[in-house]
Design a protein around this motif. Structure first.
Motif, PDB file in Angstrom:
ATOM      1  N   UNK A 132       0.833  -1.208   0.000  1.00 52.21           N
ATOM      2  CA  UNK A 132       0.000   0.000   0.000  1.00 52.21           C
ATOM      3  C   UNK A 132       0.864   1.253   0.000  1.00 52.21           C
ATOM      4  N   UNK A 133       1.810   1.311   0.936  1.00 50.46           N
ATOM      5  CA  UNK A 133       2.687   2.480   1.055  1.00 50.46           C
ATOM      6  C   UNK A 133       4.026   2.005   1.594  1.00 50.46           C
ATOM      7  N   UNK A 134       5.099   2.714   1.241  1.00 56.53           N
ATOM      8  CA  UNK A 134       6.417   2.246   1.684  1.00 56.53           C
ATOM      9  C   UNK A 134       7.414   3.395   1.801  1.00 56.53           C
ATOM     10  N   UNK A 135       8.421   3.146   2.633  1.00 56.73           N
ATOM     11  CA  UNK A 135       9.583   4.024   2.736  1.00 56.73           C
ATOM     12  C   UNK A 135      10.715   3.373   1.962  1.00 56.73           C
ATOM     13  N   UNK A 136      11.403   4.184   1.157  1.00 59.20           N
ATOM     14  CA  UNK A 136      12.543   3.685   0.400  1.00 59.20           C
ATOM     15  C   UNK A 136      13.778   4.482   0.785  1.00 59.20           C
ATOM     16  N   UNK A 137      14.703   3.806   1.463  1.00 59.43           N
ATOM     17  CA  UNK A 137      15.974   4.421   1.889  1.00 59.43           C
ATOM     18  C   UNK A 137      15.723   5.742   2.619  1.00 59.43           C
ATOM     19  N   UNK A 138      14.761   5.738   3.520  1.00 57.23           N
ATOM     20  CA  UNK A 138      14.321   6.970   4.188  1.00 57.23           C
ATOM     21  C   UNK A 138      15.250   7.360   5.328  1.00 57.23           C
ATOM     22  N   UNK A 139      15.607   8.629   5.325  1.00 53.93           N
ATOM     23  CA  UNK A 139      16.393   9.208   6.408  1.00 53.93           C
ATOM     24  C   UNK A 139      15.629  10.404   6.976  1.00 53.93           C
ATOM     25  N   UNK A 140      15.629  10.498   8.298  1.00 55.58           N
ATOM     26  CA  UNK A 140      14.975  11.611   8.997  1.00 55.58           C
ATOM     27  C   UNK A 140      15.962  12.186   9.994  1.00 55.58           C
ATOM     28  N   UNK A 141      16.070  13.516   9.993  1.00 58.88           N
ATOM     29  CA  UNK A 141      16.970  14.202  10.926  1.00 58.88           C
ATOM     30  C   UNK A 141      16.178  15.172  11.785  1.00 58.88           C
ATOM     31  N   UNK A 142      16.566  15.243  13.045  1.00 60.74           N
ATOM     32  CA  UNK A 142      16.077  16.280  13.956  1.00 60.74           C
ATOM     33  C   UNK A 142      17.302  17.094  14.361  1.00 60.74           C
ATOM     34  N   UNK A 143      17.539  18.191  13.643  1.00 58.37           N
ATOM     35  CA  UNK A 143      18.764  18.945  13.887  1.00 58.37           C
ATOM     36  C   UNK A 143      19.963  18.089  13.530  1.00 58.37           C
ATOM     37  N   UNK A 144      20.956  17.986  14.432  1.00 57.43           N
ATOM     38  CA  UNK A 144      22.154  17.199  14.127  1.00 57.43           C
ATOM     39  C   UNK A 144      21.948  15.692  14.290  1.00 57.43           C
ATOM     40  N   UNK A 145      20.809  15.284  14.854  1.00 60.68           N
ATOM     41  CA  UNK A 145      20.560  13.869  15.130  1.00 60.68           C
ATOM     42  C   UNK A 145      19.819  13.209  13.977  1.00 60.68           C
ATOM     43  N   UNK A 146      20.352  12.119  13.471  1.00 63.29           N
ATOM     44  CA  UNK A 146      19.655  11.346  12.450  1.00 63.29           C
ATOM     45  C   UNK A 146      18.874  10.234  13.142  1.00 63.29           C
ATOM     46  N   UNK A 147      17.543  10.274  13.000  1.00 62.36           N
ATOM     47  CA  UNK A 147      16.678   9.323  13.698  1.00 62.36           C
ATOM     48  C   UNK A 147      16.417   8.068  12.878  1.00 62.36           C
ATOM     49  N   UNK A 148      16.397   8.187  11.543  1.00 56.89           N
ATOM     50  CA  UNK A 148      16.223   7.032  10.666  1.00 56.89           C
ATOM     51  C   UNK A 148      17.399   6.972   9.705  1.00 56.89           C
ATOM     52  N   UNK A 149      18.012   5.787   9.606  1.00 58.19           N
ATOM     53  CA  UNK A 149      19.241   5.647   8.833  1.00 58.19           C
ATOM     54  C   UNK A 149      18.990   4.860   7.548  1.00 58.19           C
ATOM     55  N   UNK A 150      18.302   5.474   6.599  1.00 55.54           N
ATOM     56  CA  UNK A 150      18.110   4.823   5.306  1.00 55.54           C
ATOM     57  C   UNK A 150      17.197   3.614   5.359  1.00 55.54           C
ATOM     58  N   UNK A 151      16.049   3.761   6.006  1.00 48.41           N
ATOM     59  CA  UNK A 151      15.135   2.640   6.210  1.00 48.41           C
ATOM     60  C   UNK A 151      14.343   2.311   4.942  1.00 48.41           C
ATOM     61  N   UNK A 152      14.243   1.022   4.648  1.00 43.19           N
ATOM     62  CA  UNK A 152      13.344   0.513   3.612  1.00 43.19           C
ATOM     63  C   UNK A 152      12.287  -0.326   4.317  1.00 43.19           C
ATOM     64  N   UNK A 153      11.031   0.082   4.195  1.00 48.42           N
ATOM     65  CA  UNK A 153       9.960  -0.585   4.940  1.00 48.42           C
ATOM     66  C   UNK A 153       8.664  -0.504   4.148  1.00 48.42           C
ATOM     67  N   UNK A 154       8.070  -1.669   3.871  1.00 43.77           N
ATOM     68  CA  UNK A 154       6.844  -1.731   3.079  1.00 43.77           C
ATOM     69  C   UNK A 154       5.651  -2.063   3.967  1.00 43.77           C
ATOM     70  N   UNK A 155       4.526  -1.394   3.709  1.00 45.50           N
ATOM     71  CA  UNK A 155       3.273  -1.625   4.437  1.00 45.50           C
ATOM     72  C   UNK A 155       2.307  -2.340   3.489  1.00 45.50           C
ATOM     73  N   UNK A 156       2.020  -3.620   3.733  1.00 41.87           N
ATOM     74  CA  UNK A 156       1.112  -4.356   2.837  1.00 41.87           C
ATOM     75  C   UNK A 156      -0.333  -3.885   2.974  1.00 41.87           C
ATOM     76  N   UNK A 157      -1.056  -3.892   1.884  1.00 39.97           N
ATOM     77  CA  UNK A 157      -2.487  -3.585   1.915  1.00 39.97           C
ATOM     78  C   UNK A 157      -3.219  -4.710   2.640  1.00 39.97           C
ATOM     79  N   UNK A 158      -4.192  -4.333   3.472  1.00 37.48           N
ATOM     80  CA  UNK A 158      -5.016  -5.328   4.146  1.00 37.48           C
ATOM     81  C   UNK A 158      -4.362  -6.047   5.294  1.00 37.48           C
ATOM     82  N   UNK A 159      -3.183  -5.608   5.710  1.00 37.44           N
ATOM     83  CA  UNK A 159      -2.461  -6.265   6.798  1.00 37.44           C
ATOM     84  C   UNK A 159      -2.339  -5.337   7.996  1.00 37.44           C
TER      85      UNK A 159
END
Length: 220
Positions: free
Chosen positions: A4-31
């Motif tokens: 249904x929706x997914x993150x591809x190599x996602x990185x998130x930063x809060x100022x100097x702190x990186x909270x997500x380090x290149x995450x790949x994560x898929x959300x299946x439909x109906x699950x």
């Protein structure tokens, strides 16, 4: 399963702190997708990245094949995404009935009152006067009333008794949507009603396990 929706190599930063380090994560439909991990593991940041309430510093959010990385949170909501955060998830100055009415403008919220009967005598109360558990039931009710295709809930069972927590998951699993929840640990009693369950364990901003509940390694 269809994604249904997914993150591809996602990185998130809060100022100097990186909270997500290149995450790949898929959300299946109906699950039911369960994000587990200790505080600071990145599970809340995954929900926020999917919802669009925090920007990605790198990577993409892809929804049914369409890149929505640059789409603001309110536009994702209009397209059918509902996000229930762990904090400030209700409107304190509005009554319980008024909060429910925002999700069901026609006033048809009987089914959530059947699911959470403790809310029925509280309809005229202002949400800010409710206990933490009562506010959580009210916040989850917004998702239950939403016609969303993707439902994200951060700690849906926070402050609830075991029986009400189990009922909350039964109600979420009955939704005709891709449901993603974030919890510190895997909720007991999953799955419900035969719905597929996918677990992703996060640690320090990275996914360290993905699979079915029975495959989750036993904590040391």
């Amino acid at each position: 399963m269809t994604v249904e929706i997914e993150l591809r190599d996602a990185r998130v930063r809060y100022g100097p702190l990186e909270a997500l380090h290149g995450i790949a994560l898929a959300v299946p439909a109906g699950a039911l997708t369960v994000l587990t991990g200790r505080n600071g593991s990145g599970r809340t940041s995954v929900l926020r990245a999917i919802a669009g309430t925090v920007p990605l510093s790198a990577g993409r959010v892809v929804w049914r094949g369409t890149d929505v990385t640059g789409l603001p949170a309110h536009e994702r909501a209009r397209r059918g995404l509902c996000f229930v955060p762990d904090l400030r998830a209700v409107y304190d100055t509005l009554t319980v009935a008024e909060n429910l009415g925002l999700a069901a403008p026609e006033g048809d919220f009987e089914r959530v009152l059947e699911g959470f009967p403790a809310l029925r005598p509280l309809l005229a109360r202002r949400a800010g006067t409710l206990s933490g558990g009562e506010q959580r039931m009210l916040a989850v009710s917004r998702a239950l009333l939403s016609p969303a295709r993707v439902v994200l809930v951060d700690e849906p069972a926070q402050g609830l008794s075991p029986s009400v927590a189990a009922r909350t998951y039964e109600l979420l699993c009955a939704l005709d949507a891709a449901v993603v929840v974030a919890e510190q640990r895997l909720p007991p009693g999953l799955p419900h009603s035969g719905r597929p369950v996918v677990v992703h364990e996060l640690r320090r901003g990275s996914v360290v396990f993905s699979g079915e509940p029975a495959e989750l390694p036993t904590p040391e």
